[in-house]
Design a protein around this motif. Structure first.
Motif, short mmCIF file in Angstrom:
data_model
loop_
_atom_site.label_atom_id
_atom_site.label_comp_id
_atom_site.label_asym_id
_atom_site.label_seq_id
_atom_site.Cartn_x
_atom_site.Cartn_y
_atom_site.Cartn_z
N PRO A 59 0.81 -1.22 0.00
CA PRO A 59 0.00 0.00 0.00
C PRO A 59 0.84 1.27 0.00
CG PRO A 59 -0.87 -1.56 1.58
CD PRO A 59 0.46 -2.11 1.13
N PHE A 60 1.99 1.23 0.71
CA PHE A 60 2.84 2.42 0.73
C PHE A 60 3.42 2.70 -0.65
CE2 PHE A 60 6.99 4.44 1.05
CZ PHE A 60 6.64 5.64 1.65
N ILE A 61 3.92 1.67 -1.31
CA ILE A 61 4.47 1.86 -2.65
C ILE A 61 3.41 2.38 -3.60
CG2 ILE A 61 5.46 0.68 -4.66
CD1 ILE A 61 6.92 -1.17 -2.75
N GLU A 62 2.22 1.79 -3.51
CA GLU A 62 1.12 2.22 -4.37
C GLU A 62 0.78 3.69 -4.10
OE1 GLU A 62 -3.22 0.39 -5.73
OE2 GLU A 62 -2.28 -0.27 -3.87
N PHE A 63 0.69 4.05 -2.82
CA PHE A 63 0.40 5.44 -2.46
C PHE A 63 1.52 6.37 -2.94
CE2 PHE A 63 0.57 9.11 0.33
CZ PHE A 63 -0.76 9.47 0.49
N ALA A 64 2.77 5.95 -2.76
CA ALA A 64 3.91 6.79 -3.15
C ALA A 64 3.96 7.00 -4.66
CB ALA A 64 5.21 6.16 -2.66
N ILE A 65 3.65 5.96 -5.43
CA ILE A 65 3.59 6.11 -6.89
C ILE A 65 2.55 7.17 -7.26
CG2 ILE A 65 2.94 4.96 -9.05
CD1 ILE A 65 4.12 2.38 -7.88
N PHE A 152 5.44 15.90 -1.79
CA PHE A 152 5.57 14.45 -1.91
C PHE A 152 6.02 13.83 -0.59
CE2 PHE A 152 8.50 10.86 -2.70
CZ PHE A 152 7.60 9.94 -3.21
N VAL A 153 7.04 14.42 0.04
CA VAL A 153 7.54 13.91 1.31
C VAL A 153 6.46 13.99 2.39
CG1 VAL A 153 9.20 14.30 3.18
CG2 VAL A 153 9.96 14.42 0.80
N ALA A 154 5.73 15.09 2.42
CA ALA A 154 4.66 15.26 3.42
C ALA A 154 3.58 14.19 3.23
CB ALA A 154 4.05 16.65 3.30
N MET A 155 3.22 13.90 2.00
CA MET A 155 2.21 12.88 1.73
C MET A 155 2.70 11.51 2.20
SD MET A 155 0.78 14.03 -2.04
CE MET A 155 -0.47 12.73 -2.13
N CYS A 156 3.96 11.21 1.97
CA CYS A 156 4.51 9.90 2.36
C CYS A 156 4.59 9.77 3.88
CB CYS A 156 5.88 9.70 1.74
SG CYS A 156 5.85 9.43 -0.06
N ILE A 157 4.99 10.86 4.55
CA ILE A 157 5.04 10.84 6.02
C ILE A 157 3.63 10.64 6.59
CG2 ILE A 157 5.48 12.25 8.07
CD1 ILE A 157 7.82 13.50 6.57
N SER A 161 2.38 7.47 8.92
CA SER A 161 1.76 7.74 10.22
C SER A 161 0.39 7.08 10.33
CB SER A 161 1.62 9.25 10.43
OG SER A 161 2.88 9.89 10.37
N VAL A 162 -0.39 7.20 9.27
CA VAL A 162 -1.73 6.61 9.26
C VAL A 162 -1.65 5.10 9.36
CG1 VAL A 162 -3.72 6.16 7.77
CG2 VAL A 162 -2.89 8.49 8.05
N MET A 163 -0.75 4.48 8.61
CA MET A 163 -0.60 3.03 8.63
C MET A 163 -0.17 2.54 10.01
SD MET A 163 1.24 2.43 4.93
CE MET A 163 1.29 0.65 5.07
N THR A 164 0.80 3.24 10.62
CA THR A 164 1.29 2.84 11.93
C THR A 164 0.19 2.93 12.98
OG1 THR A 164 3.51 3.61 11.35
CG2 THR A 164 3.03 3.29 13.69
N TYR A 165 -0.54 4.06 12.98
CA TYR A 165 -1.62 4.23 13.95
C TYR A 165 -2.71 3.18 13.76
CZ TYR A 165 -5.32 6.30 16.72
OH TYR A 165 -6.31 6.48 17.65
N SER A 166 -3.10 2.98 12.52
CA SER A 166 -4.20 2.05 12.23
C SER A 166 -3.84 0.61 12.61
CB SER A 166 -4.57 2.12 10.75
OG SER A 166 -5.06 3.40 10.43
#
Length: 381
Positions: A59-65, A152-157, A161-166
């Motif tokens: 999901p992170f790679i997909e989001f980052a793309i 871009f960096v802000a979106m990835c951070i 954060s969202v993934m870790t919390y969830s």
């Protein structure tokens, strides 16, 4: 017009990837369960140790793309990765569409469930966009501006954060039928006049005169013609149109004698806690102590605290003794429990069949009180 098509393809593709990565990333455990289903359907169970790390990474790679394509950062790498993603998943969903090994691809998590055929068509469209983006990746604007990189960096951070919390707590957005505020009995009802499933039946009768086997359907099978035909067999009914399905249709709890005791949880007019662990062997044992402390508080305040698991009775007894768990633990379906709460174990507060609040058992409030329960119920309303 040429540049407009390229830019539109890039932005649209990026938005879909950001959305797809985000809705999977906020429910890491749910995506993990889906990946396990995939591996089991392809008889690759030996790779199950990879599912949890992959549930974070993919999901992170997909989001980052998607984020890179939207902001215009690293367009060369993003376009190549986007094309690679779509090449693989278009072929995979073509196979799934044809052979139907899983009912739901999980492309958009629980936020948007689409059929396997719709998934394949969606991927054909995205693959077309990926080809356009890859081919014209060097004709778009310069991607070195600091503002774009910062975005871009802000979106990835944000995504990390969202993934870790969830994962450590619960999904920040719950798309499942057992979300807070849902009244389970109401969600189990089928409205009067709702569409029913429609099936196609194929019958085979033997012609007594010619001795040949003939095929019929629901409109013409000769069930009354016993002079010329005798029934031989029929195919498994084929679903041709899905009717209404209640949001919740699998809530069942059994006691140790295999008796259905679900009605207690659906009609209990007082507060009650459900301790949910779909598999106690895989549960976070560090949370058992906090769970027992809450169970003791509930008992002292005449509030029910009952565990639900799909674990065998012998294992339940063994783990209860090992970790000094005093509360009763009943049996329920594993898939249903995974849907109720994305934690192992998790805590669910209910009243009159309504889900008031859910917690990961590692992050339950330290100081429970009746006032807190009343406050949570008022906030829900």
């Amino acid at each position: 017009m040429h540049k407009l098509i390229i830019k539109t393809s890039r932005i649209l593709f990026g938005l879909v990837f950001v959305f797809s990565g985000f809705v999977k990333g906020i429910d890491v455990l749910g995506f993990n369960y889906k990946m396990v289903d995939y591996l089991e359907s392809f008889h690759l169970d030996f790779l199950q140790f990879t599912t949890l790390p992959s549930s974070f990474l993919l999901p992170f790679i997909e989001f980052a793309i998607g984020a890179a394509l939207i902001t215009g950062v690293c367009l060369n790498i993003a376009s190549i990765l986007g094309f690679a993603f779509m090449s693989f998943f278009t072929l995979l969903t073509a196979y799934i569409w044809k052979y139907n090994p899983v009912q739901d691809c999980g492309c958009f998590g629980d936020a948007l469930v689409i059929s396997n055929a719709e998934t394949f068509l969606k991927n054909i469209f995205l693959f077309t966009l990926a080809v356009i983006i890859l081919k014209y990746r060097k004709t778009t604007f310069d991607n070195c501006k600091t503002t774009r990189k910062s975005s871009f960096v802000a979106m990835c951070i944000f995504m990390v954060s969202v993934m870790t919390y969830s994962y450590t707590h619960l999904p920040i957005v719950d798309f499942r039928p057992f979300k807070e505020g849902v009244n389970i009995p109401e969600a189990m009802k089928t409205p009067e006049g709702a569409e029913q499933d429609i099936y196609e039946n194929v019958y085979y009768y033997k012609n007594i005169n010619s001795r040949e086997l003939e095929q019929f359907n629901d409109t013409n099978y000769p069930w009354q013609d016993t002079i010329n035909y005798v029934f031989d067999h029929m195919d498994e009914p084929k679903l041709i149109k899905k009717g209404f399905t209640p949001p919740i249709n699998d809530f069942r709890v059994e006691n140790r004698e295999k008796q259905d005791v679900s009605n207690f949880f659906l009609t209990n007019p007082e507060y009650g806690f459900l301790w949910v662990s779909y598999n106690m062997n895989k549960a976070d044992k560090d949370a058992f102590k906090a769970s027992e402390a809450l169970a003791e508080w509930a008992k002292s305040n005449n509030i029910s605290f009952i565990g639900l698991t799909s674990t065998s009775l012998s294992t339940i007894d063994q783990l209860k003794e090992q970790y000094n768990l005093s509360f009763d633990i009943l049996n329920a379906d594993e898939t249903m429990l995974k849907t109720v709460v994305r934690a192992n174990p998790g805590i669910v507060l209910m009243k009159n069949g309504t889900i008031i609040k859910k917690w990961n058992a590692n992050h339950i409030p330290e100081n429970f009180s009746i006032e807190l329960l009343n406050k949570l119920e008022k906030e829900l309303n």
